[in-house]
Design a protein around this motif. Structure first.
Motif, PDB file in Angstrom:
ATOM      1  N   CYS A 193      -2.316  -3.801  -6.115  1.00 22.75           N
ATOM      2  CA  CYS A 193      -1.129  -3.760  -6.971  1.00 22.75           C
ATOM      3  C   CYS A 193      -0.166  -4.880  -6.581  1.00 22.75           C
ATOM      4  CB  CYS A 193      -0.432  -2.403  -6.866  1.00 22.75           C
ATOM      5  SG  CYS A 193       1.027  -2.292  -7.931  1.00 22.75           S
ATOM      6  N   ARG A 194      -0.207  -5.966  -7.336  1.00 25.45           N
ATOM      7  CA  ARG A 194       0.639  -7.127  -7.044  1.00 25.45           C
ATOM      8  C   ARG A 194       2.110  -6.835  -7.298  1.00 25.45           C
ATOM      9  NH1 ARG A 194      -1.526 -12.837  -7.982  1.00 25.45           N
ATOM     10  NH2 ARG A 194      -0.293 -12.983  -6.097  1.00 25.45           N
ATOM     11  N   ALA A 195       2.409  -5.781  -8.041  1.00 28.07           N
ATOM     12  CA  ALA A 195       3.801  -5.416  -8.319  1.00 28.07           C
ATOM     13  C   ALA A 195       4.358  -4.487  -7.241  1.00 28.07           C
ATOM     14  CB  ALA A 195       3.898  -4.737  -9.683  1.00 28.07           C
ATOM     15  N   ASP A 196       3.528  -4.074  -6.296  1.00 28.09           N
ATOM     16  CA  ASP A 196       3.934  -3.135  -5.239  1.00 28.09           C
ATOM     17  C   ASP A 196       4.528  -1.864  -5.832  1.00 28.09           C
ATOM     18  OD1 ASP A 196       3.057  -4.918  -3.296  1.00 28.09           O
ATOM     19  OD2 ASP A 196       5.020  -5.868  -3.115  1.00 28.09           O
ATOM     20  N   ALA A 197       3.880  -1.351  -6.859  1.00 29.48           N
ATOM     21  CA  ALA A 197       4.383  -0.171  -7.569  1.00 29.48           C
ATOM     22  C   ALA A 197       3.688   1.118  -7.161  1.00 29.48           C
ATOM     23  CB  ALA A 197       4.213  -0.379  -9.071  1.00 29.48           C
TER      24      ALA A 197
END
Length: 131
Positions: free
Chosen positions: A51-55
């Motif tokens: 998860c590149r959005a760190d969500a």
């Protein structure tokens, strides 16, 4: 085990749905996925790592949801910590965060070192579980 998805951070890219080996997530393409089957989570951290959005936050207890509070978890800087500490994506070039957890070179080096020294001394406990 999977704890939560921060919907306001999620980019609806669907990567977590794709990388999850046990089908924990559900959702239509372009929408924030939902945690449909938390009991299927094996705590492999693949969704959080990708998860590149760190969500996404996966708790350390594989036995069940611990109830991490999203606001507290975010304030503590835990979102994205797994990716950062294991040198994924934008952290790969930062020497403070080597990806030793996922690379096997260190394990192989230790194994070769042991192999070159000869077999470990026998303790009499090695065959305890042999059939």
């Amino acid at each position: 085990m999977i704890e939560f998805i921060a919907g306001d951070l999620c980019t609806a890219c669907g990567t977590c749905v794709e990388v999850c080996p046990t089908g924990v997530f559900a959702g239509a393409p372009g929408t924030v996925p939902r945690i449909a089957h938390p009991e299927a989570c094996q705590t492999c951290f693949m969704c959080e790592l990708y998860c590149r959005a760190d969500a996404i936050f996966v708790g350390p207890d594989a036995g069940g949801v611990e109830g991490f509070d999203p606001a507290t978890t975010r304030a503590a800087g835990l979102l994205g910590e797994m990716r950062r500490l294991h040198g994924w994506d934008e952290w790969a070039a930062d020497p403070r965060y080597p990806n030793d957890h996922w690379r096997m070179e260190t394990v192989f080096e230790r194994a070769r070192s042991v192999m070159n020294r000869g077999p470990a001394p026998q303790t009499g406990k090695e065959d305890r579980y042999a059939s």
